[in-house]
Design an enzyme around this catalytic site. Structure first.
Site: not given
Ligand code: WQD
Length: 345
Positions: A124, A148, A152
């Site tokens: 990841s 997590y 990885k």
């Molecule tokens: C994306 C953007 C949030 C939800 C996560 C895991 C990472 C990987 C991919 C496994 C960010 C914003 C999100 C919401 C929001 N998983 N957001 N409101 O955090 O980049 O990564 O998924 O490997 O380990 O951490 O993805 O989709 O949670 O967030 O504003 O309700 O959307 O702040 O900018 P992230 P995400």
């Protein structure tokens, strides 16, 4: 040539199984269904018209794992199985380390015993932590910020040590950015348990009326509109990246990490607009405080995967949003909604 796929019933695992079968590989799959449903594998069979063995096995069960290697002539393993929620991992780290690390060690021991030394591992972009600059390339410092992500990175290090101890191994470590979208059939897709943590499934559940409004975590980041930037990649592009990595591990020795991203970042607000355009649905939102642990900007330099694997993501943001919407609108309750499923195949 039989490929063993662990965690095959999951979002990326099921999409990868479709592409493996369509390309002519035979597969055998393992899942403990702790975070997925057998329905997704039934639909993989429906989409491809192919059969394959499904073992309901936890990687912590060494005996059952060995039986799979006894019963099948496995050439290589694509290893998806693992717990993967960042927030949850901070609350139950022991479960994450035991499940992800011990499970992987079991798998590697059994692989070694049966002389199966080719693996594609689901890593990841979280291993980069908070990048100093973007785009991110594979030689950037690795700096995890949660249990997590640490599992990885530890598994990447374990795989590097295994190769150092035995150069007959061939391993590809795939660092995913932000997978979204779904297969064009809308029969498989992302089916998170409970309220989604990730952006796209949260948006699609608003669009089908299951959730009310999006909370945007901060609009004071140093970006065009203040909201966070990520590298969203279509899950089918991601699946095809696994096939390219599999080709590589089947033909060469060594251990190498690859970023699987598009190389282009979008802000949260750009994603909301793109989804509204693709679905015709309004996504109400309010801006709240930043989510702890979030990075401001994260997107890949995918040139190494292009050069070494001959892989490039080809699906654009419109297709990603449309396919996410088509999956959710056809399956409002995810795989629960088995009423639409053709009788068991
Ligand atoms: C994306 C953007 C949030 C939800 C996560 C895991 C990472 C990987 C991919 C496994 C960010 C914003 C999100 C919401 C929001 N998983 N957001 N409101 O955090 O980049 O990564 O998924 O490997 O380990 O951490 O993805 O989709 O949670 O967030 O504003 O309700 O959307 O702040 O900018 P992230 P995400």
């Amino acid at each position: 040539m039989t490929i063993l796929v662990t965690g095959a019933a999951g979002y990326i695992g099921s999409h990868t199984c479709v592409e493996l079968l369509n390309t002519g590989y035979d597969i055998v799959v393992i899942d403990n269904f702790s975070n997925s449903k057998p329905e997704s594998l039934k639909r993989v069979k429906e989409i491809t018209g192919k059969e394959f063995k499904v073992y309901t096995v936890n990687l912590l069960n060494r005996k059952k794992l060995e039986k799979i290697f006894e019963e099948n002539r496995i050439e290589a393993v694509i290893h998806f199985a693992g717990l993967k929620a960042v927030g949850e991992s901070t609350k139950i780290p022991i479960k994450y380390y035991h499940n992800n690390i011990t499970g992987t060690l079991n798998l590697c021991e059994v692989m070694s015993k049966y002389k199966v030394k080719k693996m594609v591992f689901s890593s990841s972009a979280t291993v980069y932590g908070i990048p100093k600059t973007v785009p991110i390339s594979e030689d950037f410092p690795l700096n995890v910020t949660n249990p997590y992500g640490r599992t990885k990175l530890m598994i990447e290090d374990i795989m590097r040590d295994i190769y150092k101890s035995d150069n007959d191994w061939s391993i590809a470590l795939l660092r995913y950015f932000n997978p979204i979208g779904a297969h064009w059939s809308a029969r498989i897709g992302e089916d998170p348990n409970g309220v989604p943590n990730n952006l796209m499934p949260y948006i699609t559940q608003i669009a089908v009326g299951k959730l009310k409004e999006l909370k945007i975590f901060g609009d004071d980041y140093p970006t065009t509109d203040g909201t966070g930037i990520r590298d969203y990649i279509h899950v089918v592009d991601l699946a095809l990246g696994h096939l390219k990595a599999l080709e590589k591990v089947l033909s060469t020795m060594g251990v190498d990490a690859y970023n699987l991203g598009t190389g282009r970042g979008y802000t949260v607000l750009e994603m909301v607009r793109a989804f509204e355009k693709a679905s015709g649905k309004k996504i109400p939102y309010t801006v709240v405080n930043r989510r702890p642990g979030d990075v401001a900007i994260c997107f890949a330099d995918p040139s190494k995967a292009k050069q070494d694997l001959g892989w490039v993501a080809s699906r654009g943001i419109e297709e990603m949003c449309l396919d996410s919407w088509r999956w959710q609108s056809n399956n409002p309750d995810g795989y629960e909604d088995s009423s639409k499923v053709i009788a068991t195949l």
